[in-house]
Design a protein around this motif. Sequence first.
Motif, PDB file in Angstrom:
ATOM      1  N   LEU A  37       0.818  -1.214   0.000  1.00 45.29           N
ATOM      2  CA  LEU A  37       0.000   0.000   0.000  1.00 45.29           C
ATOM      3  C   LEU A  37       0.854   1.267   0.000  1.00 45.29           C
ATOM      4  N   SER A  38       2.061   1.167  -0.556  1.00 38.23           N
ATOM      5  CA  SER A  38       2.979   2.307  -0.544  1.00 38.23           C
ATOM      6  C   SER A  38       2.548   3.438  -1.478  1.00 38.23           C
ATOM      7  N   ASP A  39       1.538   3.183  -2.312  1.00 36.78           N
ATOM      8  CA  ASP A  39       1.028   4.252  -3.184  1.00 36.78           C
ATOM      9  C   ASP A  39       0.069   5.193  -2.446  1.00 36.78           C
ATOM     10  N   VAL A  40      -0.388   4.790  -1.257  1.00 35.59           N
ATOM     11  CA  VAL A  40      -1.315   5.648  -0.493  1.00 35.59           C
ATOM     12  C   VAL A  40      -0.668   6.986  -0.126  1.00 35.59           C
ATOM     13  N   PRO A  41       0.547   7.003   0.462  1.00 33.44           N
ATOM     14  CA  PRO A  41       1.165   8.302   0.760  1.00 33.44           C
ATOM     15  C   PRO A  41       1.424   9.141  -0.489  1.00 33.44           C
ATOM     16  N   ALA A  42       1.745   8.472  -1.598  1.00 32.60           N
ATOM     17  CA  ALA A  42       1.976   9.204  -2.848  1.00 32.60           C
ATOM     18  C   ALA A  42       0.690   9.849  -3.352  1.00 32.60           C
ATOM     19  N   LEU A  43      -0.430   9.133  -3.232  1.00 38.78           N
ATOM     20  CA  LEU A  43      -1.712   9.687  -3.663  1.00 38.78           C
ATOM     21  C   LEU A  43      -2.175  10.793  -2.722  1.00 38.78           C
ATOM     22  N   LEU A  44      -1.880  10.647  -1.431  1.00 40.06           N
ATOM     23  CA  LEU A  44      -2.169  11.725  -0.474  1.00 40.06           C
ATOM     24  C   LEU A  44      -1.376  12.980  -0.843  1.00 40.06           C
ATOM     25  N   GLY A  45      -0.101  12.800  -1.157  1.00 39.82           N
ATOM     26  CA  GLY A  45       0.728  13.927  -1.570  1.00 39.82           C
ATOM     27  C   GLY A  45       0.245  14.554  -2.860  1.00 39.82           C
ATOM     28  N   THR A  46      -0.267  13.730  -3.748  1.00 41.44           N
ATOM     29  CA  THR A  46      -0.818  14.216  -5.017  1.00 41.44           C
ATOM     30  C   THR A  46      -2.012  15.135  -4.777  1.00 41.44           C
ATOM     31  N   PHE A  47      -2.942  14.677  -3.936  1.00 38.10           N
ATOM     32  CA  PHE A  47      -4.121  15.492  -3.647  1.00 38.10           C
ATOM     33  C   PHE A  47      -3.759  16.739  -2.839  1.00 38.10           C
ATOM     34  N   GLY A  48      -2.771  16.628  -1.981  1.00 40.18           N
ATOM     35  CA  GLY A  48      -2.395  17.763  -1.137  1.00 40.18           C
ATOM     36  C   GLY A  48      -1.550  18.806  -1.831  1.00 40.18           C
ATOM     37  N   PHE A  49      -0.580  18.352  -2.645  1.00 42.02           N
ATOM     38  CA  PHE A  49       0.403  19.272  -3.218  1.00 42.02           C
ATOM     39  C   PHE A  49       0.455  19.285  -4.742  1.00 42.02           C
ATOM     40  N   GLY A  50      -0.221  18.355  -5.394  1.00 40.46           N
ATOM     41  CA  GLY A  50      -0.202  18.326  -6.847  1.00 40.46           C
ATOM     42  C   GLY A  50       0.358  17.022  -7.387  1.00 40.46           C
ATOM     43  N   PRO A  51       0.060  16.715  -8.656  1.00 38.79           N
ATOM     44  CA  PRO A  51       0.441  15.425  -9.239  1.00 38.79           C
ATOM     45  C   PRO A  51       1.942  15.185  -9.323  1.00 38.79           C
ATOM     46  N   LEU A  52       2.722  16.221  -9.544  1.00 35.81           N
ATOM     47  CA  LEU A  52       4.174  16.030  -9.639  1.00 35.81           C
ATOM     48  C   LEU A  52       4.782  15.628  -8.301  1.00 35.81           C
ATOM     49  N   VAL A  53       4.199  16.100  -7.210  1.00 39.37           N
ATOM     50  CA  VAL A  53       4.667  15.692  -5.882  1.00 39.37           C
ATOM     51  C   VAL A  53       4.400  14.202  -5.670  1.00 39.37           C
ATOM     52  N   THR A  60      -6.966   6.275   0.594  1.00 39.26           N
ATOM     53  CA  THR A  60      -6.597   7.673   0.371  1.00 39.26           C
ATOM     54  C   THR A  60      -7.791   8.585   0.588  1.00 39.26           C
ATOM     55  N   TYR A  61      -8.941   8.199   0.063  1.00 39.56           N
ATOM     56  CA  TYR A  61     -10.157   8.997   0.211  1.00 39.56           C
ATOM     57  C   TYR A  61     -10.493   9.196   1.682  1.00 39.56           C
ATOM     58  N   ILE A  62     -10.444   8.105   2.456  1.00 39.90           N
ATOM     59  CA  ILE A  62     -10.767   8.173   3.886  1.00 39.90           C
ATOM     60  C   ILE A  62      -9.743   9.027   4.636  1.00 39.90           C
ATOM     61  N   LEU A  63      -8.455   8.765   4.384  1.00 37.36           N
ATOM     62  CA  LEU A  63      -7.391   9.473   5.111  1.00 37.36           C
ATOM     63  C   LEU A  63      -7.315  10.948   4.727  1.00 37.36           C
ATOM     64  N   TYR A  64      -7.478  11.251   3.451  1.00 37.35           N
ATOM     65  CA  TYR A  64      -7.338  12.641   3.011  1.00 37.35           C
ATOM     66  C   TYR A  64      -8.399  13.538   3.635  1.00 37.35           C
ATOM     67  N   LYS A  65      -9.600  13.005   3.764  1.00 39.56           N
ATOM     68  CA  LYS A  65     -10.668  13.782   4.412  1.00 39.56           C
ATOM     69  C   LYS A  65     -10.303  14.113   5.856  1.00 39.56           C
ATOM     70  N   LYS A  66      -9.578  13.205   6.502  1.00 40.43           N
ATOM     71  CA  LYS A  66      -9.238  13.388   7.914  1.00 40.43           C
ATOM     72  C   LYS A  66      -8.022  14.274   8.140  1.00 40.43           C
ATOM     73  N   ILE A  67      -7.044  14.231   7.206  1.00 39.43           N
ATOM     74  CA  ILE A  67      -5.780  14.931   7.461  1.00 39.43           C
ATOM     75  C   ILE A  67      -5.536  16.145   6.571  1.00 39.43           C
ATOM     76  N   SER A  68      -6.426  16.405   5.616  1.00 39.88           N
ATOM     77  CA  SER A  68      -6.148  17.468   4.642  1.00 39.88           C
ATOM     78  C   SER A  68      -5.974  18.844   5.287  1.00 39.88           C
ATOM     79  N   VAL A  69      -6.800  19.154   6.258  1.00 36.71           N
ATOM     80  CA  VAL A  69      -6.706  20.466   6.898  1.00 36.71           C
ATOM     81  C   VAL A  69      -5.505  20.528   7.840  1.00 36.71           C
ATOM     82  N   SER A  70      -5.323  19.488   8.654  1.00 34.55           N
ATOM     83  CA  SER A  70      -4.241  19.508   9.648  1.00 34.55           C
ATOM     84  C   SER A  70      -2.863  19.339   9.025  1.00 34.55           C
ATOM     85  N   ILE A  71      -2.738  18.516   8.003  1.00 29.81           N
ATOM     86  CA  ILE A  71      -1.425  18.239   7.396  1.00 29.81           C
ATOM     87  C   ILE A  71      -1.154  19.142   6.201  1.00 29.81           C
ATOM     88  N   PHE A  72      -2.099  19.197   5.269  1.00 29.18           N
ATOM     89  CA  PHE A  72      -1.873  19.931   4.029  1.00 29.18           C
ATOM     90  C   PHE A  72      -2.367  21.379   4.064  1.00 29.18           C
TER      91      PHE A  72
END
Length: 196
Positions: free
Chosen positions: A39-55, A166-178
């Motif tokens: 599941l190592s693509d989860v952090p990459a997809l979180l970074g994508t939604f938070g900072f952009g696809p190149l990240v 990613t969908y579940i985690l991003y909803k929870k951490i987007s404001v606090s992390i990103f």
Amino acid sequence: MNKNTNKLIKISLLSAIALILRYIEFPIIPIFPWLQMDLSDVPALLGTFGFGPLVGVLIELIKNILIVIIKGTGSGFVGEVANFLVGASLVLPAGLVYHRNKSKKTAILGMFLGGVCIEIAGIIANVYFLLPAYGMHMESADLLKYIVWGLLPFNGIKAIMVSILTYILYKKISVSIFKVEPNFGSSKKNTKTITE
């Protein structure tokens, strides 16, 4: 701490988490035990939604460079290149679609498109890189069986699992992390961008 330093720290953290998750592999299709799920693509997809696809692509690259440095390679770098290509094929389209108009709809559409792309990239990476690198030369019928009963369900399950997590985690951490609104179905009136 300035904005760029803060972003760099978060990208480094996501890359480190991706590296750890890369170590946790398990088979999900008994007849093809070498297809190992991680599941190592989860952090990459979180970074994508938070900072952009190149990240997201950058996190995929850093993860695979670090795994080679720490663990080494058993495939002459072919496995790591394939992992990068398949991971990038998921996060890049998802990020491109989402960042054009951030909403629940575009997030889901982007992850669906990423799922289609991971299927295509998975077949290409296996047929032209991984199988030849491991000396596995299959007849046409066996190759078709491998694609239909191995690669397609494997990458489909992986894309679904990564997308849901990613969908579940991003909803929870987007404001606090990103420091951004998730735009994944929030009903709050004070969000700065349009939500579904």
